[in-house]
Design a protein around this motif. Structure first.
Motif, PDB file in Angstrom:
ATOM      1  N   ARG A  80       0.862  -1.072  -0.172  1.00  8.84           N
ATOM      2  CA  ARG A  80       0.054   0.027  -0.009  1.00  8.84           C
ATOM      3  C   ARG A  80       0.989   1.254  -0.042  1.00  8.84           C
ATOM      4  N   TYR A  81       2.082   1.203   0.479  1.00  8.39           N
ATOM      5  CA  TYR A  81       2.683   2.111   0.682  1.00  8.39           C
ATOM      6  C   TYR A  81       4.513   1.942   0.322  1.00  8.39           C
ATOM      7  N   SER A  82       4.592   1.562  -0.950  1.00  7.88           N
ATOM      8  CA  SER A  82       5.915   1.154  -1.539  1.00  7.88           C
ATOM      9  C   SER A  82       6.914   2.150  -1.522  1.00  7.88           C
ATOM     10  N   ASP A  83       6.562   3.282  -1.328  1.00  4.78           N
ATOM     11  CA  ASP A  83       7.716   4.438  -1.448  1.00  4.78           C
ATOM     12  C   ASP A  83       8.162   4.704  -0.165  1.00  4.78           C
ATOM     13  N   ALA A  84       7.999   3.901   0.983  1.00  2.64           N
ATOM     14  CA  ALA A  84       8.164   4.273   2.350  1.00  2.64           C
ATOM     15  C   ALA A  84       9.712   3.519   2.446  1.00  2.64           C
ATOM     16  N   PRO A  85      10.585   4.432   3.251  1.00  4.67           N
ATOM     17  CA  PRO A  85      10.415   5.827   3.459  1.00  4.67           C
ATOM     18  C   PRO A  85      10.557   6.799   2.344  1.00  4.67           C
ATOM     19  N   SER A  86       9.608   7.808   2.086  1.00  6.27           N
ATOM     20  CA  SER A  86      10.067   8.789   0.957  1.00  6.27           C
ATOM     21  C   SER A  86       9.535  10.132   1.611  1.00  6.27           C
ATOM     22  N   LEU A  93       2.790  16.637   3.131  1.00  8.49           N
ATOM     23  CA  LEU A  93       2.195  16.914   4.509  1.00  8.49           C
ATOM     24  C   LEU A  93       2.541  18.095   4.887  1.00  8.49           C
ATOM     25  N   ALA A  94       3.815  18.679   4.780  1.00  8.90           N
ATOM     26  CA  ALA A  94       4.334  19.877   5.449  1.00  8.90           C
ATOM     27  C   ALA A  94       3.444  20.985   4.362  1.00  8.90           C
ATOM     28  N   THR A  95       3.194  20.632   2.971  1.00 14.99           N
ATOM     29  CA  THR A  95       2.632  21.534   1.937  1.00 14.99           C
ATOM     30  C   THR A  95       1.092  21.994   2.707  1.00 14.99           C
ATOM     31  N   LEU A 128      -0.339  19.113  11.453  1.00 10.95           N
ATOM     32  CA  LEU A 128       0.892  19.324  12.155  1.00 10.95           C
ATOM     33  C   LEU A 128       1.358  17.974  12.751  1.00 10.95           C
ATOM     34  N   ALA A 129       0.584  17.313  13.600  1.00  9.96           N
ATOM     35  CA  ALA A 129       0.710  16.333  14.123  1.00  9.96           C
ATOM     36  C   ALA A 129       1.273  15.116  13.283  1.00  9.96           C
ATOM     37  N   VAL A 130       0.219  14.745  12.137  1.00  6.59           N
ATOM     38  CA  VAL A 130       0.688  13.980  11.207  1.00  6.59           C
ATOM     39  C   VAL A 130       2.258  14.357  10.614  1.00  6.59           C
ATOM     40  N   THR A 131       2.411  15.528  10.138  1.00  4.78           N
ATOM     41  CA  THR A 131       3.991  15.583   9.950  1.00  4.78           C
ATOM     42  C   THR A 131       4.993  15.420  10.636  1.00  4.78           C
ATOM     43  N   LEU A 132       4.652  15.546  12.018  1.00  2.00           N
ATOM     44  CA  LEU A 132       5.769  15.273  13.157  1.00  2.00           C
ATOM     45  C   LEU A 132       5.712  13.703  13.109  1.00  2.00           C
ATOM     46  N   ALA A 133       4.651  13.030  13.059  1.00  2.00           N
ATOM     47  CA  ALA A 133       4.774  11.591  13.136  1.00  2.00           C
ATOM     48  C   ALA A 133       5.510  10.916  12.019  1.00  2.00           C
ATOM     49  N   MET A 182      -1.080   8.855  16.425  1.00  2.00           N
ATOM     50  CA  MET A 182      -0.702   9.716  15.338  1.00  2.00           C
ATOM     51  C   MET A 182       0.260   8.929  14.159  1.00  2.00           C
ATOM     52  N   ILE A 183       0.984   8.081  14.942  1.00  2.00           N
ATOM     53  CA  ILE A 183       1.887   7.248  14.028  1.00  2.00           C
ATOM     54  C   ILE A 183       0.946   6.195  13.170  1.00  2.00           C
ATOM     55  N   ILE A 184      -0.147   5.568  13.561  1.00  2.00           N
ATOM     56  CA  ILE A 184      -1.110   4.894  12.960  1.00  2.00           C
ATOM     57  C   ILE A 184      -1.662   5.914  11.861  1.00  2.00           C
ATOM     58  N   ALA A 185      -2.285   6.866  12.323  1.00  2.00           N
ATOM     59  CA  ALA A 185      -2.967   7.708  11.511  1.00  2.00           C
ATOM     60  C   ALA A 185      -2.147   8.230  10.307  1.00  2.00           C
ATOM     61  N   ARG A 186      -0.789   8.576  10.464  1.00  2.00           N
ATOM     62  CA  ARG A 186       0.161   9.081   9.547  1.00  2.00           C
ATOM     63  C   ARG A 186       0.306   7.984   8.370  1.00  2.00           C
ATOM     64  N   GLY A 187       0.187   6.635   8.871  1.00  2.00           N
ATOM     65  CA  GLY A 187       0.410   5.507   7.906  1.00  2.00           C
ATOM     66  C   GLY A 187      -0.984   5.470   6.746  1.00  2.00           C
ATOM     67  N   PHE A 188      -2.103   5.693   7.274  1.00  2.00           N
ATOM     68  CA  PHE A 188      -3.530   5.844   6.733  1.00  2.00           C
ATOM     69  C   PHE A 188      -3.325   7.188   5.515  1.00  2.00           C
ATOM     70  N   VAL A 189      -2.938   8.118   6.158  1.00  2.00           N
ATOM     71  CA  VAL A 189      -2.729   9.526   5.316  1.00  2.00           C
ATOM     72  C   VAL A 189      -1.733   9.208   4.262  1.00  2.00           C
ATOM     73  N   ALA A 190      -0.352   8.874   4.500  1.00  2.00           N
ATOM     74  CA  ALA A 190       0.563   8.484   3.670  1.00  2.00           C
ATOM     75  C   ALA A 190       0.241   7.503   2.604  1.00  2.00           C
ATOM     76  N   ALA A 191      -0.665   6.400   3.035  1.00  2.00           N
ATOM     77  CA  ALA A 191      -0.838   5.622   2.090  1.00  2.00           C
ATOM     78  C   ALA A 191      -2.298   6.254   1.049  1.00  2.00           C
ATOM     79  N   PHE A 192      -2.804   7.021   1.596  1.00  2.00           N
ATOM     80  CA  PHE A 192      -3.886   7.776   0.637  1.00  2.00           C
ATOM     81  C   PHE A 192      -3.181   8.601  -0.462  1.00  2.00           C
TER      82      PHE A 192
END
Length: 205
Positions: A80-86, A93-95, A128-133, A182-192
């Motif tokens: 689902r997230y083959s570019d990790a870590p990218s 996320l910062a943008t 901001l929390a997702v970006t830090l995670a 937030m670590i788990i949430a960043r996984g879903f956001v990054a996968a999306f």
């Protein structure tokens, strides 16, 4: 005399071709051996398995790990997230966070609707929390890759440290739970994000 010389020339050419075979003819451009990063010997890595599942490959001379194979959960996550870590995910996320901060200031300065200001405020806090995670995730994964270790061990140590902090300092237990949420949430956001940027691959290629 000429026939004997031609036979001898053909024999020499055939013997030279046998003595100097091509190193890439058997593997078609792929080397059969590799250089060990620890002892710097030319070797063929030995694969270590556990109940039929490959764990890692090691050098047969010094026993150091040459390559680590991902676990089943990691393979599922990477599908689902083959570019990790990218860094591209961290940049996106910062943008998004910067855009939400700008919207928040514009909403307060321009006296826009309270719903817009509230949406921008909560969105800024969340992203901001997702970006830090994501930054923490990038650091752990890249540290493990730098030392040729499995990142599962690093995450296990982080979980043990978090459990110790939550046990010794009960007032911080909520922050520890929020951190892992937030670590788990960043996984879903990054996968999306990665799923949206990946082109669809045709099965007929």
């Amino acid at each position: 005399m000429s026939s004997q010389s031609s036979l001898s020339d053909r024999f020499k050419r055939s013997s030279q071709s046998i003595q100097t075979p091509s190193n890439h003819s058997m593997f078609k451009g792929h080397h059969a051996t590799v250089d060990c990063p620890e002892c710097h010997r030319i070797m063929v890595p030995r694969v270590i398995t556990y109940y039929g599942q490959p764990l890692k490959s090691i050098c047969p001379f010094c026993g150091s790990t040459f390559a680590s194979f991902p676990s089943g959960f990691t393979r599922f996550f990477q599908s689902r997230y083959s570019d990790a870590p990218s860094f591209s995910v961290l940049q996106k996320l910062a943008t998004i966070t910067i855009c939400l901060v700008a919207l928040w200031f514009i909403a307060d300065w321009g006296n826009l609707s309270d719903n817009v200001s509230l949406f921008a405020a909560f969105g800024t806090a969340f992203f901001l929390a997702v970006t830090l995670a994501e930054l923490v995730f990038q650091g752990v994964e890249r540290m493990a890759a730098k030392f040729f270790h499995q990142s599962n061990y690093y995450w296990a140590i982080l979980v043990l440290v978090a459990m110790f902090i939550a046990h010794e300092f009960p007032t911080l237990a909520g922050y520890v739970a929020l951190f892992f949420f937030m670590i788990i949430a960043r996984g879903f956001v990054a996968a999306f994000i990665v799923t949206r940027k990946k082109p669809m691959k045709s099965t007929f290629q």
